[in-house]
Design an enzyme around this catalytic site. Structure first.
Site, PDB file in Angstrom:
ATOM      1  N   GLY A  96      -0.548  -7.146  -1.656  1.00  0.00           N
ATOM      2  CA  GLY A  96      -0.071  -8.532  -1.637  1.00  0.00           C
ATOM      3  C   GLY A  96       0.775  -8.940  -2.838  1.00  0.00           C
ATOM      4  CG  HIS A 104      -3.144   2.245   3.080  1.00  0.00           C
ATOM      5  ND1 HIS A 104      -3.904   1.330   3.760  1.00  0.00           N
ATOM      6  CD2 HIS A 104      -2.839   1.694   1.878  1.00  0.00           C
ATOM      7  CE1 HIS A 104      -4.040   0.256   3.002  1.00  0.00           C
ATOM      8  NE2 HIS A 104      -3.413   0.443   1.855  1.00  0.00           N
ATOM      9  CD  GLU A 116      -3.858  -2.013   5.186  1.00  0.00           C
ATOM     10  OE1 GLU A 116      -2.625  -1.821   5.238  1.00  0.00           O
ATOM     11  OE2 GLU A 116      -4.400  -2.747   4.323  1.00  0.00           O
ATOM     12  CB  SER A 152      -8.051  -7.726  -4.571  1.00  0.00           C
ATOM     13  OG  SER A 152      -8.252  -7.932  -3.179  1.00  0.00           O
ATOM     14  CG  ASN A 208       1.327  -0.273   0.921  1.00  0.00           C
ATOM     15  OD1 ASN A 208       2.268  -0.358   1.709  1.00  0.00           O
ATOM     16  ND2 ASN A 208       0.108   0.090   1.294  1.00  0.00           N
ATOM     17  CD1 TRP A 209       6.596  -4.083  -1.152  1.00  0.00           C
ATOM     18  CD2 TRP A 209       8.484  -4.129   0.081  1.00  0.00           C
ATOM     19  NE1 TRP A 209       7.667  -4.226  -2.018  1.00  0.00           N
ATOM     20  CE2 TRP A 209       8.826  -4.260  -1.284  1.00  0.00           C
ATOM     21  CE3 TRP A 209       9.495  -4.127   1.039  1.00  0.00           C
ATOM     22  CZ2 TRP A 209      10.152  -4.393  -1.710  1.00  0.00           C
ATOM     23  CZ3 TRP A 209      10.810  -4.254   0.610  1.00  0.00           C
ATOM     24  CH2 TRP A 209      11.137  -4.395  -0.747  1.00  0.00           C
ATOM     25  CE  LYS A 210      -1.576  -3.157   2.023  1.00  0.00           C
ATOM     26  NZ  LYS A 210      -2.965  -3.618   2.026  1.00  0.00           N
ATOM     27  N   GLY A 247      -7.036  -6.571   0.177  1.00  0.00           N
ATOM     28  CA  GLY A 247      -6.657  -7.837   0.806  1.00  0.00           C
ATOM     29  C   GLY A 247      -7.785  -8.855   0.881  1.00  0.00           C
ATOM     30  CD  GLU A 286      -4.929   1.394  -1.841  1.00  0.00           C
ATOM     31  OE1 GLU A 286      -4.195   0.684  -2.527  1.00  0.00           O
ATOM     32  OE2 GLU A 286      -4.808   1.503  -0.615  1.00  0.00           O
TER      33      GLU A 286
HETATM   34  P1  13P Z   1      -3.977  -5.627  -1.744  1.00  0.00           P
HETATM   35  O1  13P Z   1      -3.389  -5.500  -3.123  1.00  0.00           O
HETATM   36  O2  13P Z   1      -3.245  -6.646  -0.908  1.00  0.00           O
HETATM   37  O3  13P Z   1      -5.450  -5.816  -1.766  1.00  0.00           O
HETATM   38  O4  13P Z   1      -3.704  -4.236  -1.005  1.00  0.00           O
HETATM   39  C1  13P Z   1      -3.990  -3.058  -1.678  1.00  0.00           C
HETATM   40  C2  13P Z   1      -3.461  -1.935  -0.896  1.00  0.00           C
HETATM   41  O5  13P Z   1      -3.907  -1.653   0.209  1.00  0.00           O
HETATM   42  C3  13P Z   1      -2.352  -1.163  -1.462  1.00  0.00           C
HETATM   43  O6  13P Z   1      -2.099  -0.021  -0.729  1.00  0.00           O
END
Ligand code: 13P
Length: 249
Positions: free
Chosen positions: A234, A94, A96, A212, A9-11, A172, A166
């Site tokens: 990440g 997600h 976020e 993470s 997931n590049w966000k 993150g 998640e």
């Molecule tokens: P991280 O791997 O950066 O913690 O993010 C996880 C995530 O939100 C994947 O959708």
């Protein structure tokens, strides 16, 4: 046997040129993976990256889609538009999106419905925040998220759903759930799926862990019987790290 998967997931990272460069690296390196490999990219990358990855085992996901079919919704991107780019998946739910864009279970139910109606597979994210974990409420939180958005799907529709657990406190933050915490929650999720559908369907459901997850801890997390892979933030932005996670699956 259910599908094992490593999804990125590049966000909101990588401009188009950087995204194309990363997808090109992945295309060259991922030839015969032991698991399904998906990359979630910003909308603007989808068409280019999907074209670039044609014939590659690496599949493409959008990170969101609209909760309306079409029309006067300035700035939104519909499930049909996503599908037309060649993307096969969409990440929905997600934390976020729930947290910063106020996406509710009801909105997500609509997004899921539209995604499936347009032939997209859905990676559906669920997870509790830190205070809920500390209060021991994580099970009721994920249950409500599933009941509110996806447990109304038919058994046939459910085949297009991949779950991603998640824990928000792990995203993150460098604070990964322990392998035991991940296994415990994944087993619970599978039990919920078994109750809502049946044990066979639960056994066939792919459940990813995200938060993470990186090249150092992936193997340990994936060693759990109910952890079918990972949804990687990440570490999916660096080819070397993402490839190491794929190799760990
Ligand atoms: P991280 O791997 O950066 O913690 O993010 C996880 C995530 O939100 C994947 O959708």
């Amino acid at each position: 046997m259910r599908t094992k998967m490593v999804a990125g997931n590049w966000k909101m990272n990588k401009n188009l040129q950087e995204g194309v460069a990363l997808a090109t690296e992945l295309k060259q390196a991922v030839k015969d993976p032991k698991c399904a490999v998906v990359i979630g990219t910003p909308f603007i990358h989808l068409a280019t990256v999907a074209e670039l990855l044609k014939g590659s085992p690496v599949k493409v996901a959008a990170e969101n889609c609209a909760d309306h079919e079409k029309g006067a919704y300035t700035g939104e991107v519909s499930a049909e538009m996503v599908k037309s780019t060649g993307a096969e998946y969409v990440i929905l739910g997600h934390s976020e999106r729930r947290q910063y864009y106020a996406e509710t279970n009801e909105m997500l139910a609509e997004k899921v419905r539209l995604a499936l109606q347009n032939g997209l597979k859905v990676i559906f994210c669920i997870g509790e925040v830190k205070e809920e974990r500390e209060a021991g409420r994580q099970n009721e939180v994920v249950k409500a998220q599933l009941e509110g958005s996806v447990f109304g799907l038919s058994a046939e529709e459910w085949k297009q759903i991949t779950l991603a657990y998640e824990p928000v406190w792990a995203i993150g933050t460098g604070l990964t759930a322990t392998p035991a915490q991940a296994q415990e929650m994944h087993a619970y999720l599978r039990e919920l799926v078994a109750k809502n559908y049946n044990p066979q369907i639960a056994d066939d459901t792919t459940i990813l862990y995200g938060g993470s997850c990186n090249e150092k801890n992936a193997a340990e997390l994936f060693a759990n019987p109910d952890v079918d892979g990972g949804l990687i933030g990440g570490a999916s932005l660096v080819a070397e790290k993402f490839l190491a996670i794929i190799a760990a699956r």
